[in-house]
Every structure is written in C-alpha cells, then in structure tokens.
Design an enzyme around this catalytic site. Structure first.
Site, PDB file in Angstrom:
ATOM      1  N   GLU A 221      -9.580  38.506  -1.474  1.00  0.00           N
ATOM      2  CA  GLU A 221      -9.801  39.956  -1.396  1.00  0.00           C
ATOM      3  C   GLU A 221      -8.829  40.651  -0.434  1.00  0.00           C
ATOM      4  O   GLU A 221      -9.249  41.511   0.349  1.00  0.00           O
ATOM      5  CB  GLU A 221     -11.250  40.248  -0.964  1.00  0.00           C
ATOM      6  CG  GLU A 221     -12.269  39.710  -1.938  1.00  0.00           C
ATOM      7  CD  GLU A 221     -13.710  39.847  -1.448  1.00  0.00           C
ATOM      8  OE1 GLU A 221     -14.573  40.056  -2.300  1.00  0.00           O
ATOM      9  OE2 GLU A 221     -13.961  39.730  -0.246  1.00  0.00           O
TER      10      GLU A 221
HETATM   11  C1  TNX Z   1     -17.345  37.732  -1.549  1.00  0.00           C
HETATM   12  S1  TNX Z   1     -16.488  34.858  -1.618  1.00  0.00           S
HETATM   13  C2  TNX Z   1     -16.650  37.387  -0.417  1.00  0.00           C
HETATM   14  C3  TNX Z   1     -17.288  37.565   0.898  1.00  0.00           C
HETATM   15  C4  TNX Z   1     -18.633  38.224   0.804  1.00  0.00           C
HETATM   16  C5  TNX Z   1     -19.389  37.669  -0.384  1.00  0.00           C
HETATM   17  C6  TNX Z   1     -20.771  38.196  -0.523  1.00  0.00           C
HETATM   18  C7  TNX Z   1     -15.355  35.461  -0.866  1.00  0.00           C
HETATM   19  C8  TNX Z   1     -14.211  34.605  -0.740  1.00  0.00           C
HETATM   20  N1  TNX Z   1     -15.455  36.735  -0.425  1.00  0.00           N
HETATM   21  O1  TNX Z   1     -16.446  38.290   1.766  1.00  0.00           O
HETATM   22  O2  TNX Z   1     -19.329  38.002   1.972  1.00  0.00           O
HETATM   23  O3  TNX Z   1     -18.663  37.940  -1.553  1.00  0.00           O
HETATM   24  O4  TNX Z   1     -21.459  37.533  -1.541  1.00  0.00           O
END
Ligand code: TNX
Length: 496
Positions: free
Chosen positions: A308
């Site tokens: 992300e």
């Molecule tokens: C996605 S999984 C994210 C996290 C959040 C989560 C909540 C991932 C690599 N990134 O930053 O906490 O979803 O479910």
C-alpha cells in the site's frame, strides 16, 4: 479420566495408531534424555516443569540408561537420515513413553503432542486431582510446510512484552514456529533504534484512537527473541517501508519528501505517507535500522513491508524494493515483502507474503518462495460474523470453517509445493487493544490455521476437525484463553 479415542490432536498428525492400554504417570516417573545435551535437558525441563506443577510428582530429569527404564519418559535424538528435520515419532506403551527425532525441534513438537494426549487439566496452574493417563499409541508426524506463522500488529496498538510471551506460549502448543511482529506503521514505531532514537522516543508516543503507545527497548526485544527460541519459535521483525511510515517522519522530517514534520497519527487511513526514495539519507536510515535489527535477529528473515505504498511514485517504488533487498542481503537476511513487491525485480532469496489478489506470475516464474496469508482465509482481524464486536470486514466474515477449509497448494496458479514456505495468520490491531482481544480474535482460528500449515491436505477434513476442536475447548479453557465459542463447533465445555 482418559481421553476419547482417537485423541483430539491439533494439528492432526501424519499417522496415529492406537494400541491397547495406557501409560500412567506416577510419583516414580522420571524423564530421561539421550544423548546428554544441554538442549535436550532444556526440553526435558520444560516438560517436567509443566508436569510437576499439576501432578506434584518429582519427575527428575536424568541421562538415559541402557536398557531403557520402565516408567521413564525418554526424549532422544537419533542420527537417522530417514527422518526429516522437524519429524518426530512418539511411542506410548503401558510401561514407557518414547519421543524420538533427529533434531531438538522435532522433539519439542513431540512434547506438544504428548501434552495434548494428557487430560486438559495438564494445562492448569495448580495441583490437580487427576489420573495422568496417556493412551498407548504410535505416532509418526512431520509438518507439511516449514512456516506456520502468526503476525501481530504492535504498531496500531502497542502490546507489552508479557502479552507477546503469552502469544508465544500459545503458539507453541499448536506447533506454530514463526512470530512476525509488525513493529512500525503510521500510528507508531515500537522498537528502539539506538542510532535514530527519536523513531521510538517520538514515533512511539501514539496509537490508534489516541492510546498511550509505547515501544520495546533492545534488551526487551532480545529477551523476547530468547523466550521464543526456547519454544522453537523464530521472531521475524517487520519495519514497514516505504509507505506506512508516518511515525518515523515525526521525529526525522528529513526522511520525508518535503522535509516537513507531520504530526503523530491516531486514525486508521492507509497509503498517505512515504519515505523520500530519492534521498541518500533514506538508505543510511535503512542501513542503520536493518543493521541494528539484523544484529538482534538470529533468524534468517527480515520483513520490509512494501504494501500500500500509494504515496510513492511507481518508478521510485521499484528502485526502492530493489535496493532494500540488497541491504537485507548485506546484513545476512532474506527479505520478505507483501505481495505488491512482485512488481520489482526480486532476488532469489526474497519471500513474497501473499495477502490480496494480484498478478503473481512474474514472481512464480522467478522461483521465489511465498508465505500465504490470503486475507479471505487468514486475516484474524476480520469479524467472525456480523455480531462480532471487534474487527473489520473488508475481506468478508471469517468463521472457523473459512479459515480451515482451503488448500494452500491451490491458491496461486503455477506455484509448486516447494515454493510455498508456508502459511501465516496476521492480526492487525486497528480495533484490537488488549491481550483478551488478541485471544478472542486468534482463538480458535489460529489452531485451525496451524492445522492448514502442518497437516497433510489429504488427511484434513472439516467434520473431523470440528469434533477435535470441540475437545480442545476444555484445554483452551484450562489455559484461560478468551476464545470465541463459535456456533460451528459442538463444544463440550460448560460455557459452550
Ligand atoms: C491491510 S495487509 C493492511 C494493513 C491493515 C489491514 C487491515 C497489509 C499488508 N496491509 O495495513 O491493517 O489491511 O485488515
């Protein structure tokens, strides 16, 4: 009271053959080890400590005599090349209990199986009035995957070392062997880095919702590494980069793209922060942080996040992933990153942690290994159903059956079994702030995932699992675990 036959082991072993009779612990029972070694003695003492507490028996630990003594529980390692490293055999007769493996790791797993063959009261913390019978049997067992992991996000909410130790204790019972700590995120930096002290001292002051925050000193972290090692669990540190980095920028604005210090962040948005990928100071920072953590980490892995990174320009992101892998390698570690990293060129030792749908073909072709954490099967921060007080639901509701009923071997097209390092259940903690919350979200989904990672696919069966899990209820209750009493499971406990 003896257990129902066949016993309700989780994870299910490769082979379990029942035999007539049972071994019963008595005040004369001793624990023997062969050969004499400090590591075997430590495993024997670990077993003895638990048994002494509930039985009141002396259970002395001694080096095994030839021939083996009646009434002994013998732990031995054998130089037998027909065994895999984590494989073990357990043989119980009316007269003796024999645990065998080629490595202490295998013996530790044998001890966990033995623990589950004893009545649930073996998990109590005081003397119990019990007949300590173990059903006679022959067990041969080995894991399907090398990695059965749990991830705890200590960045969104901070959890003190005692909570981490409790997680380690519970992971061991289900033969999980990796504890991945998500140490940093926008909301908090949780590990002291001596050469950049404001990361923790300033960046550790916040948490989601405005809670107190906190961070681990390096001494505390080293103590956790050692505590886990004694239970054959490897700690994997994660420093999330180049996004999810707000907490670091508060104390060191020179690491940000515009040199401006942001404030501490207590919300739950993602994707708004980035390291300045084009500045050399960023790589000095990574060198220092990875260097200090590598020195604290005996295990071969370092997780650099990589997901992300919505505020990092794509071309910069690719350069960044390539450089950070090299820094990890220089410090003797294999890099792990979330599945977004497959866009970059990956080094052969790099590991991809698969969490959401994406084009994996390039990485599959490159032959890198994967850890499977598909959110829709493994995310322990998802609600069980619409009535769950805690958790999120963006990947759906995850009842026990959802976590149990899938095959890691068929998630990514073209991925061979050898390229699957294993499975991991992440617990993100935007909505989770206490140890009781952790237990509620992780149990009993974590034992379900432990079986997904350990047991042979062709032996796994939901109907059979739910009955074994029902029996485990009494054990979890004895351990004081605040577990979710799923309506999918025919619990036998009073509260069920
Ligand atoms: C996605 S999984 C994210 C996290 C959040 C989560 C909540 C991932 C690599 N990134 O930053 O906490 O979803 O479910």
């Amino acid at each position: 009271m003896t257990q129902a036959n066949p016993p309700s082991l989780i994870p299910l072993p490769l082979e379990y053959k029942a035999a007539p009779g049972a071994f019963t612990l008595t005040p004369a029972t001793a624990i023997a080890i062969a050969p004499a070694s400090a590591e075997l003695a430590a495993i024997a003492e670990y077993l003895a400590a638990r048994l002494r507490l509930v039985t009141g028996f002396a259970l002395p630990v001694h080096v095994s005599a030839e021939p083996m003594q009646n009434n002994d529980i013998t732990l031995s390692t054998l130089p037998d090349s027909s065994f895999d490293k984590a494989e073990y055999r357990l043989s119980v007769t009316a007269h003796s209990v024999n645990l065998q493996a080629v490595s202490p790791t295998g013996l530790f797993y044998a001890v966990q199986t033995l623990r589950q063959l004893l009545p649930p009261t073996v998990e109590a913390n005081s003397l119990q009035n019990e007949t300590w019978s173990i059903p006679a049997c022959e067990v041969r067992d080995a894991p399907r995957f090398a990695w059965r992991g749990f991830m705890l996000d200590v960045a969104r909410h901070f959890f003190p070392p005692a909570d981490i130790k409790r997680c380690i204790d519970l992971l061991a019972l289900y033969k999980c062997n990796y504890l991945h700590l998500h140490l940093t995120d926008d909301q908090g930096w949780r590990i002291m880095i001596e050469s950049w002290p404001k990361l923790a001292e300033v960046g550790g002051l916040s948490a989601v919702g405005g809670g107190a925050g906190g961070f681990y000193s390096q001494a505390e972290y080293a103590d956790l590494v050692e505590y886990a090692r004694k239970q054959y669990i490897t700690l994997v540190p994660e420093i999330e980069t180049p996004g999810h980095i707000n907490a670091a920028l508060v104390g060191y604005p020179e690491l940000s793209i515009n040199d401006a210090a942001p404030g501490l962040y207590t919300g739950t948005q993602v994707g708004f922060s980035s390291l300045a990928v084009g500045k050399e100071i960023t790589y000095k920072f990574l060198e220092d942080v990875i260097g200090e953590l590598a020195a604290l980490t005996p295990g071969p892995f370092f997780h650099f996040g990589g997901d992300e990174a919505d505020s990092t320009v794509k071309a910069d992101y690719l350069v960044f992933v390539e450089r950070i892998q090299q820094i990890c390698q220089k410090h003797g570690k294999r890099a792990i990153g979330w599945n977004e990293i497959v866009q970059a060129d990956l080094l052969p030792g790099t590991v991809v942690q698969f969490w959401r749908p994406g084009e994996m073909e390039k990485a599959v072709q490159a032959g890198v290994q994967f850890i499977l954490s598909p959110a829709w099967y493994t995310y322990l921060d998802m609600k069980y159903d619409e009535s769950t007080r805690l958790g999120l639901n963006w990947a759906g509701f995850l009842e026990i059956r959802n976590v149990y009923d899938w095959n890691p071997g068929s998630q990514i097209p073209g991925l061979s079994e050898e390229s699957i390092l294993g499975v991991e259940a992440p617990l993100w903690t935007e909505t989770v702030s206490t140890l009781k919350d952790i237990e509620y979200m992780a149990f009993p989904r974590l034992p379900a995932l432990a079986e997904v990672g350990w047991s042979a696919q062709m032996l796994r069966d939901w109907e059979n699992f739910r009955l074994r899990l029902a029996d485990q209820g009494a054990r979890m209750q004895m351990l004081g675990i605040n577990f979710y009493q799923s309506p999918q499971i025919p619990w036998k406990t009073a509260a069920g």
